[in-house]
Design an enzyme around this catalytic site. Structure first.
Site, PDB file in Angstrom:
ATOM      1  N   LYS A 185       0.856  -1.176   0.000  1.00 34.16           N
ATOM      2  CA  LYS A 185       0.000   0.000   0.000  1.00 34.16           C
ATOM      3  C   LYS A 185       0.892   1.225   0.000  1.00 34.16           C
ATOM      4  CE  LYS A 185      -3.222   2.683   2.835  1.00 34.16           C
ATOM      5  NZ  LYS A 185      -4.042   2.781   4.052  1.00 34.16           N
ATOM      6  N   GLU A 235      -8.477  12.089  12.570  1.00 32.25           N
ATOM      7  CA  GLU A 235      -7.677  10.915  12.935  1.00 32.25           C
ATOM      8  C   GLU A 235      -6.778  11.164  14.146  1.00 32.25           C
ATOM      9  OE1 GLU A 235      -4.726   7.629  10.803  1.00 32.25           O
ATOM     10  OE2 GLU A 235      -5.670   9.214   9.627  1.00 32.25           O
ATOM     11  N   GLU A 279      -7.469  -2.363   2.801  1.00 30.85           N
ATOM     12  CA  GLU A 279      -6.717  -1.137   3.082  1.00 30.85           C
ATOM     13  C   GLU A 279      -6.721  -0.820   4.576  1.00 30.85           C
ATOM     14  OE1 GLU A 279      -6.845   3.636   2.031  1.00 30.85           O
ATOM     15  OE2 GLU A 279      -8.018   2.247   0.825  1.00 30.85           O
ATOM     16  N   GLU A 412     -11.741  11.130  -4.758  1.00 30.15           N
ATOM     17  CA  GLU A 412     -11.657  11.040  -3.299  1.00 30.15           C
ATOM     18  C   GLU A 412     -10.834  12.185  -2.719  1.00 30.15           C
ATOM     19  OE1 GLU A 412      -9.495   8.196  -0.009  1.00 30.15           O
ATOM     20  OE2 GLU A 412     -10.623   7.202  -1.604  1.00 30.15           O
ATOM     21  N   LYS A 416     -12.080  15.167  -0.187  1.00 30.40           N
ATOM     22  CA  LYS A 416     -11.434  15.418   1.106  1.00 30.40           C
ATOM     23  C   LYS A 416     -10.991  16.880   1.221  1.00 30.40           C
ATOM     24  CE  LYS A 416      -9.748  10.717   1.982  1.00 30.40           C
ATOM     25  NZ  LYS A 416      -8.564   9.818   1.942  1.00 30.40           N
TER      26      LYS A 416
END
Length: 430
Positions: A185, A235, A279, A412, A416
């Site tokens: 990833k 986060e 993911e 995406e 964001k």
């Protein structure tokens, strides 16, 4: 703001009676008052740097600081200072791990409507010099400025590190690397530069973000008056209380719709989509592998959804019981940067990012927060921007794994970035 006047008088009286203790390298004085204002409003009126603001995601606690007494360019020495002094340090790490921690001159900590001010005096410097350094801070201690409306500000896109075609080519390169190297990833990002008319005040911008981007950390870090790093991040890097640490995996993304039924369909799809599940699990796996040498026990929560204003994410919490004598220096170095902002294997992903992206991330996808002996908390500095005069650089990233579609990943990161860009009502393109 009468209580700020009271604080000012208390600090002035303290300075009149202060006698440097040769056994204390730094003296701390604390004052407590009721406070019903906004610390960003206070910070807007201040002219002393560095400036720091940290509004915690999961509680009503805020930290705000100006000035600097000590600084640390290594996280080990920062943690050692905290353990020896008992003081709180603020700061963090850039994406590439450069450390910037410091003891501020004034540190405000607000819980609900109770405000604690800590004033730090360096006893290794002549007290006359310390008084001279503190004097301008006291002049402004009771000042604040009202927030200005930013909805009339206009943004014009002037440049991007990667346009849509370049982004898609970059993702294709990542997909090839996933097939032919050890890479599992990689998280690629973009930087979009806007001109803002009129010039944007970072405190006004962040206050608007606080109002609409709920369930986030809100942060501001300005080392000088020229540039300010701000953001509203969903986060958490980690929270620590004594030897109990909570971190999380926030990876896998779907859009949020105004239609409730569509929104639920997206959430259901996200929970069952194998690409997004994979993911997210890579992030969990990376954190657990990096922490296992420092932990007595690790538990992972079931998969759930974290919904934000523009997007929703797959989410797992990770509960860690740290082994004895494990400090925040080791926790930071073990967890940051997570696979949610870099990739796996970590160093291979970082090397790919640095070779491929056409901009320096600096504080984007880094971490900011605080360290104290009993507790620490850090956010991941995503959904962030750098404000410099009349320009603003907005960052956004996406995790690339096998099965990623370049155009969908472009959509995406654009979505964001809208979490911050949409705060300004009128936005024009290049």
């Amino acid at each position: 703001m009468d209580n700020l006047q009271s604080l000012k008088r208390q600090v002035e009286q303290c300075l009149l009676t202060h006698q440097p203790n040769p056994q204390e390298t730094i003296s701390m004085y604390q004052f407590h008052v009721d406070f019903y204002g906004h610390l960003l409003s206070w910070l807007k009126a201040q002219s002393t740097y560095p400036q720091f603001y940290f509004n915690l995601r999961d509680s009503a606690e805020k930290l705000c600081a100006i000035g600097k007494v000590r600084s640390f360019s290594e996280v080990f020495s920062a943690n050692q200072f905290v353990q020896q002094s008992g003081f709180t340090l603020i700061g963090g790490l850039t994406f590439d791990g450069a450390s910037c921690f410091y003891l501020p001159r004034l540190l405000f900590q607000q819980q609900q409507n109770r405000l604690t001010l800590s004033v730090f005096i360096d006893n290794q410097v002549a007290f006359s010099e310390e008084k001279a350094a503190i004097a301008p801070l006291l002049d402004n201690l009771a000042r604040y400025m009202a927030f200005d409306d930013i909805h009339s500000n206009r943004l014009q896109l002037i440049d991007q590190a990667h346009n849509q075609a370049a982004w898609c080519n970059m993702v294709q390169s990542a997909l090839q690397a996933l097939q032919h190297t050890e890479l599992n990833k990689v998280v690629l990002a973009n930087a979009s530069d806007f001109q803002c008319i009129p010039a944007l005040n970072a405190k006004d911008f962040l206050r608007e973000s606080e109002l609409v981007n709920t369930h986030c950390y809100h942060f501001l870090f300005a080392q000088d008056a020229e540039r300010c790093f701000v953001g509203s991040s969903p986060e958490c890097l980690y929270q620590r209380q004594d030897n109990h640490l909570i971190t999380e995996a926030l990876a896998g993304t779907a859009f949020v719709h105004h239609d409730t039924q569509q929104n639920q369909q997206q959430a259901d799809w996200l929970l069952h989509d194998s690409k997004n599940q994979y993911e997210n699990w890579l992030v969990v796996e990376g954190i657990c592998q990096n922490l296992k040498h420092y932990a007595q026990n690790i538990d992972v929560s079931p998969l759930s959804i974290k919904q934000l204003r523009q997007v929703q994410h797959l989410y797992r919490q990770i509960f860690v019981e740290l082994a004895p004598h494990i400090g925040d220096d080791r926790c930071l170095q073990a967890i940051h940067p997570t696979a949610a902002i870099s990739g796996l294997p970590q160093q291979i992903a970082i090397d790919f990012i640095q070779k491929t992206e056409k901009f320096d991330r600096t504080w984007y996808a880094g971490t900011l927060g605080f360290i104290s002996p009993q507790r620490a908390e850090f956010c991941v500095t995503i959904r962030s921007a750098i404000i410099e005069h009349n320009k603003i650089r907005v960052f956004a990233g996406a995790g690339i794994v096998e099965g990623s579609d370049p155009l969908l990943e472009w959509q995406e990161i654009e979505r964001k970035a809208m979490g911050l860009i949409s705060l300004l009502q009128s936005t024009t393109t290049q």
